[in-house]
Design a protein around this motif. Sequence first.
Motif, short mmCIF file in Angstrom:
data_model
loop_
_atom_site.label_atom_id
_atom_site.label_comp_id
_atom_site.label_asym_id
_atom_site.label_seq_id
_atom_site.Cartn_x
_atom_site.Cartn_y
_atom_site.Cartn_z
N THR A 1 0.83 -1.21 0.00
CA THR A 1 0.00 0.00 0.00
C THR A 1 0.86 1.26 0.00
N ALA A 2 0.64 2.12 -0.98
CA ALA A 2 1.40 3.36 -1.09
C ALA A 2 1.05 4.32 0.03
N MET A 3 2.07 4.94 0.62
CA MET A 3 1.86 5.93 1.67
C MET A 3 2.11 7.35 1.15
N VAL A 4 3.26 7.55 0.50
CA VAL A 4 3.62 8.86 -0.06
C VAL A 4 4.07 8.68 -1.50
N LEU A 5 3.52 9.50 -2.40
CA LEU A 5 3.87 9.45 -3.82
C LEU A 5 4.35 10.81 -4.27
N GLU A 6 4.99 10.83 -5.44
CA GLU A 6 5.43 12.11 -6.01
C GLU A 6 4.23 12.84 -6.59
N SER A 7 3.94 13.99 -6.03
CA SER A 7 2.73 14.75 -6.34
C SER A 7 3.02 16.22 -6.15
N ASP A 8 2.38 17.09 -6.92
CA ASP A 8 2.63 18.52 -6.74
C ASP A 8 1.61 19.15 -5.80
N PHE A 9 1.01 18.32 -4.93
CA PHE A 9 0.05 18.79 -3.93
C PHE A 9 0.11 17.81 -2.76
N PRO A 10 -0.21 18.26 -1.54
CA PRO A 10 -0.12 17.34 -0.40
C PRO A 10 -1.01 16.11 -0.51
N LEU A 11 -2.02 16.14 -1.37
CA LEU A 11 -2.96 15.03 -1.54
C LEU A 11 -2.49 14.10 -2.65
N ALA A 12 -2.47 12.78 -2.37
CA ALA A 12 -2.09 11.81 -3.39
C ALA A 12 -2.86 10.51 -3.20
#
Length: 229
Positions: free
Chosen positions: A172-183
């Motif tokens: 399960t992904a916890m943190v992904l590369e995203s340009d916003f805090p929501l992913a």
Amino acid sequence: MITRRVSNQGFTLVELLTVIAIIGVLAALVMLALGRVRESARRSTCANNLRQIASGLFLYASEHQRQLPPVSKSWPPASQQDTWGYAIWSYIGYRNEDFNDPANDLVFQNGGVPDRNIFQCPTTQVDPTPAPGVNLRSSPYSYGLNSNPIGSGTVYWTASVRLNQIKTPAQTAMVLESDFPLADSAGYRLWYGMIPHAGGTNVAFYDGHIELRTSDTISGDETKPFWGK
């Protein structure tokens, strides 16, 4: 008396052009190799960022009844002080006075700052490549929290998640590369997802390990283990 005849003939035009062409090809190969080495170093730095971020999240959870911070205390976030990044700011070794958010971004104050900001991927700063179907907002923000790994409620962006609620932490992904805090699934795939590393994105999983995933290996099915449902 024998006279030696010395030839003054130099390179022909064809020979010069051939040498120049070879030098050009070699230079292009060297630049390509340097580019790959440089991106490999950036990708490694990004992965290390995520390891520190994951450690900060786990430290935060250890002092908050095994709960992670919500994506934001309010929705939409009024400022970065509402977001999960600020919640773990001190847990990754930063001082509160080093935080500033004039542009809704996790950045440092001028003067007396750490060497680098782990919330910013070095590749994203150079080439913020969007995931397929995403129109980036050109934000220097680099990482987003998977805010709905257990399918909790309707306003899950402001809800905390307990670590023991994650059924398959290694998947399960916890943190992904995203340009916003929501992913979360929709947020990453439709609005904020990034694939800056040669078509790939670094992912921190709920067991703490880091993987480089290409976009075609990130499922759009919210029931799949990657999103935790």
